[in-house]
Design a protein around this motif. Structure first.
Motif, PDB file in Angstrom:
ATOM      1  N   TYR A   1       0.752  -1.544  -0.391  1.00 27.71           N
ATOM      2  CA  TYR A   1      -0.182  -0.218   0.040  1.00 27.71           C
ATOM      3  C   TYR A   1       1.268   1.215   0.338  1.00 27.71           C
ATOM      4  O   TYR A   1       0.364   2.481  -0.690  1.00 27.71           O
ATOM      5  CB  TYR A   1      -1.333   0.606   1.027  1.00 27.71           C
ATOM      6  CG  TYR A   1      -1.439   1.296   1.631  1.00 27.71           C
ATOM      7  CD1 TYR A   1      -2.894   1.668   0.602  1.00 27.71           C
ATOM      8  CD2 TYR A   1      -1.509   2.303   2.314  1.00 27.71           C
ATOM      9  CE1 TYR A   1      -3.995   2.932   0.667  1.00 27.71           C
ATOM     10  CE2 TYR A   1      -2.227   3.569   2.719  1.00 27.71           C
ATOM     11  CZ  TYR A   1      -3.168   3.808   1.629  1.00 27.71           C
ATOM     12  OH  TYR A   1      -4.177   4.677   1.802  1.00 27.71           O
ATOM     13  N   PRO A   2       2.080   1.319   0.923  1.00 30.97           N
ATOM     14  CA  PRO A   2       2.802   2.539   0.803  1.00 30.97           C
ATOM     15  C   PRO A   2       2.639   3.154  -0.411  1.00 30.97           C
ATOM     16  O   PRO A   2       3.405   4.129  -0.869  1.00 30.97           O
ATOM     17  CB  PRO A   2       3.684   2.464   1.865  1.00 30.97           C
ATOM     18  CG  PRO A   2       3.073   1.227   2.704  1.00 30.97           C
ATOM     19  CD  PRO A   2       2.764   0.111   1.804  1.00 30.97           C
ATOM     20  N   ASN A   3       3.292   2.314  -1.220  1.00 24.87           N
ATOM     21  CA  ASN A   3       4.212   2.111  -2.453  1.00 24.87           C
ATOM     22  C   ASN A   3       2.856   2.474  -3.792  1.00 24.87           C
ATOM     23  O   ASN A   3       3.190   3.147  -5.634  1.00 24.87           O
ATOM     24  CB  ASN A   3       4.336   1.157  -3.641  1.00 24.87           C
ATOM     25  CG  ASN A   3       5.994   0.592  -2.450  1.00 24.87           C
ATOM     26  OD1 ASN A   3       6.830   1.103  -1.835  1.00 24.87           O
ATOM     27  ND2 ASN A   3       6.357  -0.347  -1.964  1.00 24.87           N
ATOM     28  N   TYR A   4       1.678   2.530  -3.167  1.00 27.12           N
ATOM     29  CA  TYR A   4       0.534   3.424  -4.265  1.00 27.12           C
ATOM     30  C   TYR A   4      -0.643   4.263  -3.946  1.00 27.12           C
ATOM     31  O   TYR A   4      -1.234   4.843  -4.807  1.00 27.12           O
ATOM     32  CB  TYR A   4       0.462   2.285  -5.466  1.00 27.12           C
ATOM     33  CG  TYR A   4      -0.806   1.409  -3.984  1.00 27.12           C
ATOM     34  CD1 TYR A   4      -2.194   1.406  -4.280  1.00 27.12           C
ATOM     35  CD2 TYR A   4      -0.393  -0.150  -4.059  1.00 27.12           C
ATOM     36  CE1 TYR A   4      -2.693   0.276  -3.259  1.00 27.12           C
ATOM     37  CE2 TYR A   4      -1.052  -0.665  -2.942  1.00 27.12           C
ATOM     38  CZ  TYR A   4      -2.373  -0.312  -2.589  1.00 27.12           C
ATOM     39  OH  TYR A   4      -3.070  -1.354  -1.908  1.00 27.12           O
ATOM     40  N   LYS A   5      -0.133   4.200  -2.351  1.00 20.39           N
ATOM     41  CA  LYS A   5      -1.283   5.237  -1.504  1.00 20.39           C
ATOM     42  C   LYS A   5      -1.757   6.644  -2.258  1.00 20.39           C
ATOM     43  O   LYS A   5      -2.671   7.689  -2.326  1.00 20.39           O
ATOM     44  CB  LYS A   5      -1.034   5.370  -0.515  1.00 20.39           C
ATOM     45  CG  LYS A   5       0.477   5.592  -0.067  1.00 20.39           C
ATOM     46  CD  LYS A   5      -0.312   5.939   1.620  1.00 20.39           C
ATOM     47  CE  LYS A   5       1.536   7.066   2.187  1.00 20.39           C
ATOM     48  NZ  LYS A   5       0.947   8.181   3.341  1.00 20.39           N
ATOM     49  N   ASP A   6      -0.281   7.216  -3.207  1.00 20.45           N
ATOM     50  CA  ASP A   6      -0.526   8.721  -3.519  1.00 20.45           C
ATOM     51  C   ASP A   6      -0.222   8.234  -5.592  1.00 20.45           C
ATOM     52  O   ASP A   6      -0.087   9.707  -6.183  1.00 20.45           O
ATOM     53  CB  ASP A   6       0.365   9.356  -3.201  1.00 20.45           C
ATOM     54  CG  ASP A   6       0.310   9.599  -1.478  1.00 20.45           C
ATOM     55  OD1 ASP A   6      -1.236   9.674  -1.175  1.00 20.45           O
ATOM     56  OD2 ASP A   6       1.280   9.385  -1.171  1.00 20.45           O
ATOM     57  N   VAL A   7      -0.801   7.321  -5.640  1.00 19.51           N
ATOM     58  CA  VAL A   7      -0.847   7.625  -7.381  1.00 19.51           C
ATOM     59  C   VAL A   7      -1.354   8.292  -8.601  1.00 19.51           C
ATOM     60  O   VAL A   7      -2.199   8.342  -7.648  1.00 19.51           O
ATOM     61  CB  VAL A   7      -0.883   6.267  -7.933  1.00 19.51           C
ATOM     62  CG1 VAL A   7      -2.347   5.441  -7.547  1.00 19.51           C
ATOM     63  CG2 VAL A   7      -0.071   6.338  -9.424  1.00 19.51           C
ATOM     64  N   LYS A   8      -0.479   8.856  -8.889  1.00 14.39           N
ATOM     65  CA  LYS A   8      -1.333  10.281 -10.016  1.00 14.39           C
ATOM     66  C   LYS A   8      -2.402   9.398 -10.907  1.00 14.39           C
ATOM     67  O   LYS A   8      -2.140   8.451 -11.602  1.00 14.39           O
ATOM     68  CB  LYS A   8       0.137  10.816 -10.623  1.00 14.39           C
ATOM     69  CG  LYS A   8      -0.772  11.909 -11.190  1.00 14.39           C
ATOM     70  CD  LYS A   8       0.383  12.656 -12.208  1.00 14.39           C
ATOM     71  CE  LYS A   8      -0.241  13.831 -13.183  1.00 14.39           C
ATOM     72  NZ  LYS A   8       0.452  14.340 -14.020  1.00 14.39           N
TER      73      LYS A   8
END
Length: 592
Positions: free
Chosen positions: A301-308
């Protein structure tokens, strides 16, 4: 719990801490730095894009799977949940339900229960049509019962729910040509008579079968050949908003609108769902390759939580992870045969293994709070029935060691591991599945913790098993499995009988007892139509299951579903008023 810092990892031995850190140091797994834990209730449950959908367009969906899907597109035949994922746009239940998963009148059909007469009446309330243009009729409601109850049926659905129908056993054994307890009242109405009524019948589950089967398609196919037929594998006839148009075996499914859908006309020209492994899904999101991701891993999750270009929907999952202990086998008549002399039949051994692990730290460190530590075998998504005051196993190494000592599991001088109470060497085989970045370090964590209390635990076959091999061994009671780590999708009926009952094929622990059977019967009895009695029955079983520790809930699961910002109309709530696939659309030609 939102945004609370995970300040320290406590109550873990040094070796276990190393095991947890191993996950965090991987590029796509866990998190190597202190990370805020998330509160799933704060996530949106439906697309926030309110713009009007354009006409047409293709929705590209990724389904995260480590293996190919089997390709059995039928509610009465599929066994692998990956197939269930692939049926989302095309298959629709007869019933819809409210936020307590209780059946309401908003679906294609409604049901009425007469508890005293032991009957259920199912009535079609919408002018639904199959994707070949034929109307959905009473015969289609009856057809699943005829197939599942047939002696040549090859699937796994013939259990207590079907045996409970009057006349079903005679039909199943060939003594009768028809099921006497199922009657067609008219073209829209079916009446079913039961041996016993069950309060689970009010739930959108399997107590009363939830799907229809096109009788006009299946009537000429021998039951033994159905699972391999084109009607199941290639060109299923369904009444959902989309129909399956093309299947690339094990890899992808293409759907096109069902022109006969009873609800709002589907907005998209096409949906394409492709299998995507977890190791590449984050990069796929960052490249904006998909409009939606089903079964998105929460460990990364931390690797995509703010994905554009995306928003992330979230909800509690109808599932939980657990440790199960093998204590017997299943007989040919689906009766569980518990072995009181099995390696794992000692309750103190099971409890000690439960006390040795810290699942709260696992949840926070591996899953950033998107999973939470388990306490009972009824997950909190069933808010009415989850017993909050039944405390689960919290890590207590002193208690674990004491339990083993008192039960006679002791070491000989100079040995690293405990022997069994007979003084014989004890080796415990642990089965766990491969898949995702956390699988290996999580399995190592459990084994290291058990080593800390003097237990010699080794992986079944010496390595993690792929999903197909894991369940093949589990279902066939392979002696190489003593304890295993798995997960249950509970369905929307909270009753645990289908998972832990004395005739439940899914009771992989193979544990049974008079008390367990009695408590499960209380949950499903006529008396449990009284709400207070049912709540009491659920609590008593949860207390008993915790004490016996035949299965230890480790993590309650929450699920997330990234969707492109161009997606509109998708409502992921369990009590959504309409089929979300009927409403979904896109508001731009491209994601970029």
């Amino acid at each position: 719990m939102k945004y609370k810092k995970l300040m320290s990892v406590v109550a873990l031995s040094a070796v276990a801490t190393i095991g947890l850190a191993a996950c965090g140091n991987k590029e796509k797994g866990g998190n190597s730095k202190e990370t805020a834990t998330e509160d799933i209730s704060k996530f949106p449950i439906k697309a926030t894009n309110k713009d009007k959908a354009i006409k047409g367009g293709t929705l590209e969906v990724a389904a995260v799977m480590e293996t190919q899907f089997p390709g059995i597109f039928s509610e009465i035949f599929y066994e692998d949940n990956n197939d269930n994922v692939m049926m989302e746009p095309s298959h629709e239940s007869l019933f819809m339900s409210d936020d307590n998963f209780e059946i309401n009148d908003k679906g294609v059909a409604k049901q009425e229960l007469d508890v005293d007469a032991k009957k259920a009446t199912i009535t079609l309330t919408k002018e639904a049509k199959w994707s070949d243009g034929k109307p959905v009729v009473a015969e289609d409601i009856m057809e699943p019962y005829r197939i599942v109850g047939h002696k040549d049926y090859t699937g796994i659905r013939y259990g207590e729910n079907f045996r409970n129908i009057v006349g079903m056993e005679d039909y199943h054994t060939g003594k009768a040509e028809n099921i006497s307890g199922i009657k067609k009242i008219d073209d829209k109405t079916v009446e079913i008579s039961y041996v016993e009524m069950n309060p689970g019948m009010t739930q959108s589950g399997e107590e009363i079968w939830r799907s229809a089967v096109p009788a006009h398609v299946f009537k000429d196919i021998p039951v033994k050949d159905m699972v391999s037929s084109d009607a199941v594998r290639k060109t299923p006839v369904t009444f959902g908003p989309y129909k399956i148009n093309k299947v690339v075996r094990g890899e992808s499914v293409e759907y096109v609108p069902n022109e006969y859908y009873y609800g709002e006309k589907p907005k998209l020209d096409k949906i394409v769902t492709k299998v995507t492994p977890s190791k590449s899904i984050v990069e796929g999101l960052k490249s904006q390759n998909y409009d939606m991701v089903i079964k998105m891993p929460t460990d990364s999750y931390p690797n995509y939580k703010d994905v554009k270009g995306y928003e992330i929907l979230g909800r509690q999952e109808l599932s939980y992870s657990y440790l199960g202990f093998k204590m017997g086998k299943i007989a040919g008549d689906s009766t569980i045969e518990y072995n009181k002399d099995a390696k794992m039949a000692n309750k103190s051994l099971r409890q000690a293994m439960a006390y040795a692990v810290d699942n709260k730290v696992v949840a926070d460190k591996f899953y950033n709070g998107l999973r939470t530590d388990g306490s009972t075998l009824i997950p909190p998504v069933f808010a009415k029935f989850h017993a909050k005051d039944v405390k689960g196993y919290k890590q207590d190494m002193d208690k674990a060691n004491k339990l083993l000592d008192e039960a006679g599991y002791k070491k000989k001088d100079g040995e690293d591991f405990r022997r069994d109470p007979k003084g014989e060497k004890l080796e415990i085989k642990f089965a766990s599945m491969s898949g995702g970045d956390t699988a290996q370090p999580l399995a190592e964590y459990y084994m290291n913790q058990w080593k800390e209390i003097g237990l010699d635990v080794k992986l079944t076959t010496g390595r993690l098993l792929d999903q197909n091999a894991f369940y093949d061994k589990l279902q066939n009671d392979d002696p190489e499995i003593d304890v295993y780590q798995a997960a249950w999708g509970t369905g929307s009926n909270p009753s645990p009988t289908g998972l832990y009952g004395p005739k439940a094929a899914f009771n992989y622990t193979r544990f049974t007892s008079e008390e367990n059977t009695k408590l499960l019967k209380n949950i499903d009895s006529n008396k449990s139509f009284d709400a207070d009695y049912r709540l009491k029955a659920f609590k008593e079983w949860q207390e008993y299951a915790k004490e016996e520790a035949f299965a230890i809930p480790t993590l309650y699961r929450n699920e997330v579903r990234p969707i492109s910002e161009r997606v509109t109309g998708f409502d992921w709530a369990y009590d959504a008023p309409t089929n979300p696939w009927a409403e979904i659309g896109v508001t731009a030609e491209s994601r970029k």
